[in-house]
Design a protein around this motif. Structure first.
Motif, mmCIF file in Angstrom:
data_model
loop_
_atom_site.group_PDB
_atom_site.id
_atom_site.type_symbol
_atom_site.label_atom_id
_atom_site.label_comp_id
_atom_site.label_asym_id
_atom_site.label_seq_id
_atom_site.Cartn_x
_atom_site.Cartn_y
_atom_site.Cartn_z
ATOM 1 N N ILE A 1 1.567 12.502 0.986
ATOM 2 C CA ILE A 1 2.133 12.088 2.367
ATOM 3 C C ILE A 1 1.820 10.895 3.125
ATOM 4 O O ILE A 1 2.427 10.225 3.848
ATOM 5 C CB ILE A 1 1.692 13.487 3.228
ATOM 6 N N VAL A 2 0.402 10.555 2.823
ATOM 7 C CA VAL A 2 -0.111 9.406 3.462
ATOM 8 C C VAL A 2 0.492 8.252 2.821
ATOM 9 O O VAL A 2 1.095 7.238 3.771
ATOM 10 C CB VAL A 2 -1.566 9.299 3.272
ATOM 11 N N GLY A 3 0.785 7.983 1.451
ATOM 12 C CA GLY A 3 1.573 6.955 0.920
ATOM 13 C C GLY A 3 2.877 6.664 1.377
ATOM 14 O O GLY A 3 3.246 5.683 1.756
ATOM 15 N N GLY A 4 3.721 7.965 1.653
ATOM 16 C CA GLY A 4 4.803 7.697 2.074
ATOM 17 C C GLY A 4 5.206 7.425 3.558
ATOM 18 O O GLY A 4 5.857 6.734 4.115
ATOM 19 N N THR A 5 4.043 7.871 4.373
ATOM 20 C CA THR A 5 3.975 7.427 5.761
ATOM 21 C C THR A 5 3.766 6.167 6.020
ATOM 22 O O THR A 5 4.416 5.323 6.784
ATOM 23 C CB THR A 5 2.928 8.496 6.584
ATOM 24 N N ASP B 1 -6.935 18.030 -7.505
ATOM 25 C CA ASP B 1 -6.759 19.207 -6.656
ATOM 26 C C ASP B 1 -5.289 18.908 -6.028
ATOM 27 O O ASP B 1 -5.022 17.785 -5.583
ATOM 28 C CB ASP B 1 -7.593 19.370 -5.461
ATOM 29 N N GLU B 2 -4.607 20.002 -5.743
ATOM 30 C CA GLU B 2 -3.282 20.051 -5.381
ATOM 31 C C GLU B 2 -3.280 19.469 -3.872
ATOM 32 O O GLU B 2 -2.367 18.571 -3.535
ATOM 33 C CB GLU B 2 -2.378 21.269 -5.586
ATOM 34 N N THR B 3 -4.075 20.034 -3.317
ATOM 35 C CA THR B 3 -4.209 19.553 -1.791
ATOM 36 C C THR B 3 -4.487 17.958 -1.578
ATOM 37 O O THR B 3 -3.729 17.390 -0.764
ATOM 38 C CB THR B 3 -5.153 20.294 -1.000
ATOM 39 N N PHE B 4 -5.435 17.613 -2.204
ATOM 40 C CA PHE B 4 -5.384 16.299 -2.372
ATOM 41 C C PHE B 4 -4.350 15.224 -2.816
ATOM 42 O O PHE B 4 -4.045 14.369 -2.039
ATOM 43 C CB PHE B 4 -6.787 15.658 -3.472
ATOM 44 N N SER B 5 -3.779 15.786 -3.894
ATOM 45 C CA SER B 5 -2.494 14.994 -4.120
ATOM 46 C C SER B 5 -1.510 15.072 -3.252
ATOM 47 O O SER B 5 -0.779 14.099 -3.149
ATOM 48 C CB SER B 5 -2.074 15.361 -5.545
ATOM 49 N N LEU B 6 -1.118 16.070 -2.502
ATOM 50 C CA LEU B 6 -0.257 16.570 -1.651
ATOM 51 C C LEU B 6 -0.548 15.425 -0.455
ATOM 52 O O LEU B 6 0.386 14.646 0.110
ATOM 53 C CB LEU B 6 -0.150 17.683 -1.193
ATOM 54 N N ILE B 7 -1.840 15.492 -0.017
ATOM 55 C CA ILE B 7 -2.149 14.484 1.296
ATOM 56 C C ILE B 7 -2.028 12.870 0.657
ATOM 57 O O ILE B 7 -1.560 12.117 1.598
ATOM 58 C CB ILE B 7 -3.664 14.787 1.631
ATOM 59 N N PHE B 8 -2.233 12.753 -0.494
ATOM 60 C CA PHE B 8 -2.149 11.264 -1.038
ATOM 61 C C PHE B 8 -0.686 10.769 -0.867
ATOM 62 O O PHE B 8 -0.481 9.899 -0.435
ATOM 63 C CB PHE B 8 -2.851 11.137 -2.281
ATOM 64 N N ILE C 1 0.987 -1.365 0.065
ATOM 65 C CA ILE C 1 0.000 0.127 0.037
ATOM 66 C C ILE C 1 1.021 1.096 0.011
ATOM 67 O O ILE C 1 0.641 2.229 -0.650
ATOM 68 C CB ILE C 1 -0.996 -0.267 1.134
ATOM 69 N N GLY C 2 1.862 1.303 0.591
ATOM 70 C CA GLY C 2 2.702 2.379 0.661
ATOM 71 C C GLY C 2 3.630 2.530 -0.566
ATOM 72 O O GLY C 2 3.624 3.882 -0.869
ATOM 73 N N ALA C 3 4.085 1.541 -1.121
ATOM 74 C CA ALA C 3 4.653 1.785 -2.488
ATOM 75 C C ALA C 3 3.707 2.320 -3.343
ATOM 76 O O ALA C 3 4.284 3.258 -4.199
ATOM 77 C CB ALA C 3 5.401 0.509 -2.901
ATOM 78 N N ILE C 4 2.517 1.918 -3.441
ATOM 79 C CA ILE C 4 1.574 2.263 -4.488
ATOM 80 C C ILE C 4 1.263 3.887 -4.088
ATOM 81 O O ILE C 4 1.201 4.513 -5.018
ATOM 82 C CB ILE C 4 0.402 1.285 -4.483
ATOM 83 N N GLY C 5 0.821 3.849 -2.800
ATOM 84 C CA GLY C 5 0.469 5.382 -2.333
ATOM 85 C C GLY C 5 1.585 6.381 -2.562
ATOM 86 O O GLY C 5 1.115 7.637 -3.066
ATOM 87 N N LEU C 6 2.841 6.085 -2.182
ATOM 88 C CA LEU C 6 4.047 6.944 -2.516
ATOM 89 C C LEU C 6 4.122 7.333 -3.858
ATOM 90 O O LEU C 6 4.311 8.593 -4.427
ATOM 91 C CB LEU C 6 5.176 6.402 -1.726
ATOM 92 N N THR C 7 4.194 6.297 -4.908
ATOM 93 C CA THR C 7 4.655 6.496 -6.083
ATOM 94 C C THR C 7 3.499 7.201 -6.759
ATOM 95 O O THR C 7 3.434 7.940 -7.885
ATOM 96 C CB THR C 7 4.891 5.355 -6.802
ATOM 97 N N ALA C 8 2.092 6.632 -6.541
ATOM 98 C CA ALA C 8 0.805 7.447 -7.086
ATOM 99 C C ALA C 8 0.812 8.978 -6.882
ATOM 100 O O ALA C 8 0.322 9.799 -7.486
ATOM 101 C CB ALA C 8 -0.362 6.441 -7.022
#
Length: 133
Positions: A106-110, A97-104, A77-84
């Motif tokens: 950050i959450v993927g990386g976390t 939306d830039e805010t959505f993509s930033l949160i996506f 999940i993290g690898a998909i989330g971070l790269t996507a």
């Protein structure tokens, strides 16, 4: 259960490897290197890390199979989330939306960071005297 996770991680790593090399081929052919950080993370996080975890689970017996599953899922999940998320943040496709993509992103990386921390714990849970399975 470990054999299942070993194969699952290696298969998903292979998919990441294919995506990463196709992306690299596209960049070389087009002469545009806009995807360079995404390409690098797909190959390093998606291909290399997931593959290495799969090999580790194939070689070593781990006491907690539940931890193996949790680490495997957070890694995928993290690898998909971070790269996507990185793709959405840097390339801004489809007017996302830039805010959505930033949160996506950050959450993927976390989640990926949690997967790496869990893997550290897993390495200390190998069955003594059974280095190789």
């Amino acid at each position: 259960m470990q054999d299942k996770w070993s194969l699952r991680l290696m298969r998903i790593a292979a998919i990441f490897g294919l995506i990463g090399t196709v992306l690299g081929s596209h960049m070389a052919g087009s002469g545009s290197y806009a995807f360079r950080p995404i390409h690098a993370h797909i190959l390093l996080v998606g291909w290399l890390s997931l593959f290495a975890w799969g090999v580790f689970y194939n070689l070593y017996a781990i006491r907690s199979q539940k931890l193996v599953a949790i680490q495997g899922w957070t890694g995928i999940i993290g690898a998909i989330g971070l790269t996507a998320g990185m793709w959405m943040q840097f390339m801004q496709p489809f007017g996302i939306d830039e805010t959505f993509s930033l949160i996506f992103y950050i959450v993927g990386g976390t989640i990926l960071l949690i997967a790496f921390a869990l893997f550290v714990a897993v390495t200390f849970m190998t069955v003594k005297g059974q280095g190789q399975r």
